[in-house]
Design a protein around this motif. Structure first.
Motif, mmCIF file in Angstrom:
data_model
loop_
_atom_site.group_PDB
_atom_site.id
_atom_site.type_symbol
_atom_site.label_atom_id
_atom_site.label_comp_id
_atom_site.label_asym_id
_atom_site.label_seq_id
_atom_site.Cartn_x
_atom_site.Cartn_y
_atom_site.Cartn_z
ATOM 1 N N UNK A 6 0.905 -1.279 -0.109
ATOM 2 C CA UNK A 6 -0.006 -0.011 -0.132
ATOM 3 C C UNK A 6 0.930 1.157 -0.047
ATOM 4 N N UNK A 7 0.273 2.457 -0.392
ATOM 5 C CA UNK A 7 1.043 3.495 -0.507
ATOM 6 C C UNK A 7 1.187 4.027 1.002
ATOM 7 N N UNK A 8 -0.054 4.081 1.879
ATOM 8 C CA UNK A 8 -0.062 4.569 3.034
ATOM 9 C C UNK A 8 -0.812 3.629 4.018
ATOM 10 N N UNK A 9 -0.037 3.217 5.221
ATOM 11 C CA UNK A 9 -0.598 2.361 6.401
ATOM 12 C C UNK A 9 -0.829 3.327 7.495
ATOM 13 N N UNK A 10 -2.091 3.273 7.988
ATOM 14 C CA UNK A 10 -2.601 4.125 8.881
ATOM 15 C C UNK A 10 -2.539 3.332 10.077
ATOM 16 N N UNK A 11 -2.105 3.521 11.354
ATOM 17 C CA UNK A 11 -2.204 2.565 12.610
ATOM 18 C C UNK A 11 -3.213 3.294 13.378
ATOM 19 N N UNK A 12 -4.098 2.758 13.638
ATOM 20 C CA UNK A 12 -5.062 3.523 14.442
ATOM 21 C C UNK A 12 -6.350 4.050 13.753
ATOM 22 N N UNK A 13 -7.620 3.642 13.958
ATOM 23 C CA UNK A 13 -8.770 4.010 13.565
ATOM 24 C C UNK A 13 -9.781 4.972 14.286
ATOM 25 N N UNK A 14 -9.061 5.885 15.024
ATOM 26 C CA UNK A 14 -9.686 6.588 16.072
ATOM 27 C C UNK A 14 -9.980 8.055 15.334
ATOM 28 N N UNK A 15 -9.879 9.237 16.148
ATOM 29 C CA UNK A 15 -10.064 10.503 15.642
ATOM 30 C C UNK A 15 -9.037 11.163 14.828
#
Length: 472
Positions: A6-15
């Motif tokens: 993936x281009x971007x991995x985001x760790x955490x699905x919060x605010x």
């Protein structure tokens, strides 16, 4: 074990994580959102929303108990049903969480991974025991958790954090709150107004976020008039016997009064509000070449949120800068965009600083704190709400406001206060600050009559008088 790119991995699905994902996608990048716990933000589950639900119940009880001065008499006693209070808090909380979960689950399944992430190397993440993610950029948006000092951990489930309050089925009889910050004051006052015997103890004379000595002193007296409030206390020992906690603390130390006193009391719970710590311990950041600070958080640029020269960005409560929902969302959007466009990185333009304590009277701060301003560079305008017209009409006439105006530019630079409708006045002042208004321009704005905001006008006029005296 599968591996995805993936281009971007985001760790955490919060605010912060959710806006980061949406911003990365809007920038044309592929993105994967990784969450180890249940969906639903800290704000919705255990923060902003459930605490305001508890506060709303407390305000209802308080209002019902104060009708007699208006000539309105409620026959009989006011009965607070703790189970009904908590049932509404949890029911409405779950409704808010449901909205967040629904929104998160609307994200394409291919873009969501469930499991705790840890770094294998700079660009490779292990998620649970099922997936590896190779990412060109990473956004760390893992949030923070309440910190419980070692001495309280031996109390087991009798030492609680704010998260635990919203799991109660009923209200307890007696609670000690350790910490006089925003959370401690909000929950302490709310529980007290709901009939709980509350003691709030602070360590360093703190009263919420306030730094202005006069305002802080006034606010301390207001809170002390409602529950036992010791802003400068040293907890010496805590012990548990059955379902009770005994706490021994010393008050008066370092106050200069020479009247130290040791107090011992017993409580059903100790609510520990001793700050929060970044959720980074499970990320295995030691496997990366990132430079870490003393708390194990990557060292980053507060403007771009970038960690060194790496394509890693730190957003939201995990960075410890401004643990507020709107700030986390702004940071998430900035981090997501920068991660998607890396190495084309641009600074985050922050909004005017604004902080609110949802107490009664409310406490608020806008712009520069008194403690951070250069001495003799500003004048102070003051208003007491004790004789302010609309405040007296409503019998909400407790409060003291200080506004700060730069001597050279005449611009409004900040304010600290306690008073009625503080959360609303704070927005007016934040807008004025962000627009770089002078005190003169602010006084040209309309003020209706009779409203609490006329108190703000009094303070601004006081600042103008101060400028005349200083020769500006």
């Amino acid at each position: 074990m599968k591996t995805v790119q993936t281009d971007v991995a985001i760790i955490g699905a919060g605010s912060a994580g959710l806006p980061a994902y949406r911003a990365a996608k809007a920038a044309g990048a592929s993105a994967i959102l990784i969450e180890g716990g249940p969906y639903g933000t800290t704000c919705a589950r255990v923060g902003c929303m459930p605490s305001k639900l508890l506060i709303a119940a407390a305000e209802a009880a308080h209002s019902a108990s104060r009708t007699a001065p208006f000539g309105v008499h409620v026959d009989g006693t006011i009965r607070i049903d703790g189970r009904e209070v908590m049932a509404r808090v949890k029911g409405e909380r779950d409704r808010f969480v449901g909205f967040v979960v629904e929104s998160t689950e609307a994200i394409p399944e291919a873009d969501r991974l469930i499991g705790y992430a840890r770094f294998i190397d700079d660009g490779l993440l292990q998620v649970g025991d099922h997936t590896r993610v190779r990412a060109r950029s990473v956004v760390i948006a893992t949030g923070s958790s309440p910190f419980v000092p070692e001495m309280y951990r031996a109390l087991g489930d009798r030492a609680i954090v704010n998260d635990d309050v919203f799991a109660w089925e009923d209200l307890p009889r007696k609670v000690a709150v350790v910490g006089a910050g925003v959370i401690g004051l909000e929950l302490g006052q709310a529980l007290s107004r709901l009939g709980v015997d509350v003691t709030v103890v602070g360590a360093r004379g703190r009263v919420g976020p306030l730094s202005d000595p006069a305002v802080k002193d006034y606010a301390g007296k207001v809170f002390a008039s409602e529950f036992r409030f010791e802003a400068r206390a040293e907890v010496q020992a805590v012990s548990r016997e059955g379902d009770s906690v005994t706490m021994r603390y010393r008050i008066g130390a370092g106050s200069g009064s020479g009247s130290e006193q040791v107090v011992e009391d017993t409580f059903d719970y100790v609510l520990v509000t001793a700050g929060r710590r970044a959720n980074v311990s499970g990320l295995a950041l030691e496997n990366t070449t990132l430079v870490l600070d003393k708390d194990g958080v990557p060292v980053y640029d507060p403007l771009t949120l970038q960690a060194g020269t790496h394509p890693v960005f730190i957003a939201g409560d995990v960075n410890g800068v401004l643990p507020l929902l709107h700030e986390a969302a702004d940071e998430g959007r900035s981090a997501g965009t920068n991660a998607a466009k890396f190495p084309d990185v641009v600074p985050l333009v922050r909004r005017a600083p604004i902080s609110v304590v949802f107490s009664d009277p409310g406490v608020a701060m806008v712009g520069s704190r008194f403690a951070d301003l250069v001495p003799d560079s500003f004048v102070v305008g003051e208003v007491s709400f004790e004789d302010q017209g609309r405040s007296r009409i409503m019998l909400r006439n407790r409060g003291l406001m200080h506004v700060y105006v730069d001597k050279v530019t005449r611009q409004f630079v900040g304010a600290e206060w306690i008073g009625p409708d503080a959360e609303h006045i704070a927005h007016l002042l934040a807008w004025a600050l962000q627009m770089k208004l002078t005190v003169d321009a602010m006084l040209e704005m309309p003020f209706y009559h009779p409203v609490v905001e006329e108190g703000l006008r009094t303070a601004l006029r006081g600042a103008v008088a101060g400028l005349r005296v200083s020769g500006e």
